[in-house]
Design a protein around this motif. Structure first.
Motif, mmCIF file in Angstrom:
data_model
loop_
_atom_site.group_PDB
_atom_site.id
_atom_site.type_symbol
_atom_site.label_atom_id
_atom_site.label_comp_id
_atom_site.label_asym_id
_atom_site.label_seq_id
_atom_site.Cartn_x
_atom_site.Cartn_y
_atom_site.Cartn_z
ATOM 1 N N GLN A 131 2.709 -0.078 3.872
ATOM 2 C CA GLN A 131 2.483 -1.384 4.516
ATOM 3 C C GLN A 131 2.366 -2.480 3.460
ATOM 4 O OE1 GLN A 131 2.044 -2.108 8.017
ATOM 5 N NE2 GLN A 131 3.023 -0.102 8.099
ATOM 6 N N ASP B 102 0.874 -1.168 0.000
ATOM 7 C CA ASP B 102 0.000 0.000 0.000
ATOM 8 C C ASP B 102 0.919 1.227 0.000
ATOM 9 O OD1 ASP B 102 -1.630 2.147 0.624
ATOM 10 O OD2 ASP B 102 -2.942 0.970 1.927
ATOM 11 N N THR C 185 0.336 4.359 0.167
ATOM 12 C CA THR C 185 0.017 5.475 1.060
ATOM 13 C C THR C 185 0.571 5.245 2.469
ATOM 14 O OG1 THR C 185 -2.137 4.464 1.322
ATOM 15 C CG2 THR C 185 -2.037 6.410 -0.090
ATOM 16 N N THR C 186 0.536 3.976 2.905
ATOM 17 C CA THR C 186 1.009 3.685 4.266
ATOM 18 C C THR C 186 2.347 2.946 4.279
ATOM 19 O OG1 THR C 186 -0.152 1.585 4.233
ATOM 20 C CG2 THR C 186 -1.343 3.460 5.164
#
Ligand SMILES: Nc1ncnc2c1ncn2[C@@H]1O[C@H](COP(=O)(O)OP(=O)(O)OP(=O)(O)O)[C@@H](O)[C@H]1O
Ligand SMILES: [Mg+2]
Length: 362
Positions: free
Chosen positions: A61, A56, A58-59
């Motif tokens: 992760q 991901d 954006t994070t």
């Protein structure tokens, strides 16, 4: 200095008991461009996953590793990136490889008290920097000790060849990113060649062929599917065909075509010729005595690429040497890495040379 017999007898039950506690495991990892496999001593191949990680963005992760991540290719929202962290047999994205290795070691070993001894295979043509990256990543991922082994030697061991004898054996390992060819004798590589042309390049060649011949654009996964379903490199009676859905390069609209296995040799000529050239170059450089052994025992093919129909027959025709595909060719390298650690308790970390280890009784 050798331990006195009485002492060895006394501590043997304790050793057995500690062994049963399973404090430390030997594991072998085939860190491939397309597939990662983990072999655990005493258990066999316990993990076999595509070398894909979904992140991901954006994070930062990890969303999925292996088949879960592969299922997301081309189907995930914009914030999910699917990454293949290895290119042409070597690490191209360190952090993502690290996550993948962490996942592999954790899945294979569970909650082990002592960190495992890990053998990882590398293509025979890797640079020192590329080797270093593998050792660092494996150690950071939780390995106690890290050893590296050349992929064709692991493949030969996994294919069940006796490589310790002073007899020449020849291996052609066709993976996704690299083709490793080697002549092995007494546990060591005598002549080798590693070319960064293998399954992935065959997929690209199929993709280009479909565009050139039919004016249709297909994705790399479709090209791989075509290769696996109807790929054939030698004349064959049982012609197969496959219906392919793509996009017309002219109109941009969907188009369906039918491809036949008869077209596959033409489609893959370029990369296949490069692989054949590399095989011939190894044979040309092989000392005559060993060449006699190879003529007698034949060439053994391993790796996923060896499963393309007729590849063995094509190599046999071009070289004049008998060729056979190993049993379960995709797992040979991982099984070989696991087998290699058996019996060596004091190996120094880093690249191992089985011939030397045996001589020095490490
Ligand atoms: N049945 C099949 N027919 C043809 N090709 C196949 C088949 N199954 C797998 N492959 C191909 O084998 C390749 C993967 O093989 P393998 O798992 O040995 O590679 P790898 O070890 O990940 O790569 P490398 O050793 O180059 O780093 C892929 O290109 C895949 O398309
Ligand atoms: Mg491989």
């Amino acid at each position: 200095m050798q331990m006195p017999k009485w002492l060895a007898r006394l501590i043997s039950p304790i050793r057995q008991w500690v062994g049963k506690l399973n404090l430390r495991r030997n594991i072998g990892i085939d860190l491939g461009t397309v597939n990662v496999l983990v072999y655990v001593e005493g258990k066999g191949v316990v993990l076999r996953e595509p070398s894909v990680v979904a992140v991901d963005t954006t994070t930062d992760q990890i969303v999925a590793v292996g088949s879960g991540a592969q299922a997301l290719i081309g189907r995930a929202p914009a914030n999910i990136e699917t990454i293949r962290p290895l290119r042409e047999g070597v690490i191209s994205q360190y952090d993502v490889t690290l996550k993948m290795l962490q996942y592999c070691i954790r899945t294979a070993c569970g909650n082990m008290i002592l960190p495992p001894r890990v053998m990882v295979c590398v293509p025979s043509g890797v640079t020192e920097v590329e080797e270093r990256a593998v050792v660092d990543a494996a150690r950071e991922a939780g390995a106690g000790k890290v050893y590296l082994m050349e992929e064709p030697v692991a493949a030969a061991l996994g294919a069940g060849l006796d490589i310790s004898a002073p007899v020449g054996r020849m291996i052609v390992d066709i993976g996704g990113g690299t083709t490793d060819i080697a002549v092995i004798s007494m546990g060591g590589v005598v002549v080798s060649e590693s070319v960064r042309i293998a399954g992935d390049k065959l997929d690209e060649a199929v993709m280009r062929y479909v565009r050139r011949q039919y004016g249709v654009l297909v994705g790399i996964q479709t090209a791989e599917l075509i290769k696996q379903r109807i790929g054939a490199l030698y004349s064959h009676k049982q012609v197969r065909s496959v219906e392919v859905r793509g996009r017309s390069a002219q109109t941009g609209l969907p188009q369906v075509i039918t491809l036949s296995s008869k077209e596959m040799l033409e489609a893959m000529t370029e990369p296949v010729s490069a692989i054949l050239d590399a095989v011939c170059s190894v044979i040309e450089r092989t000392p005559p005595e060993l060449l006699g052994d190879i003529l007698k025992h034949g060439i053994v093919m391993t790796g996923g690429g060896s499963m393309i129909r007729g590849f063995d027959q094509l190599i046999q025709k071009v070289t004049g040497v008998p060729v056979r595909v190993a049993d379960d060719p995709i797992t040979c390298v991982s099984r070989g890495t696991g087998i290699a650690l058996r019996g060596y308790k004091k190996l120094p970390e880093g690249s191992i040379n089985l011939a030397r280890a045996r001589r020095d009784r490490l």
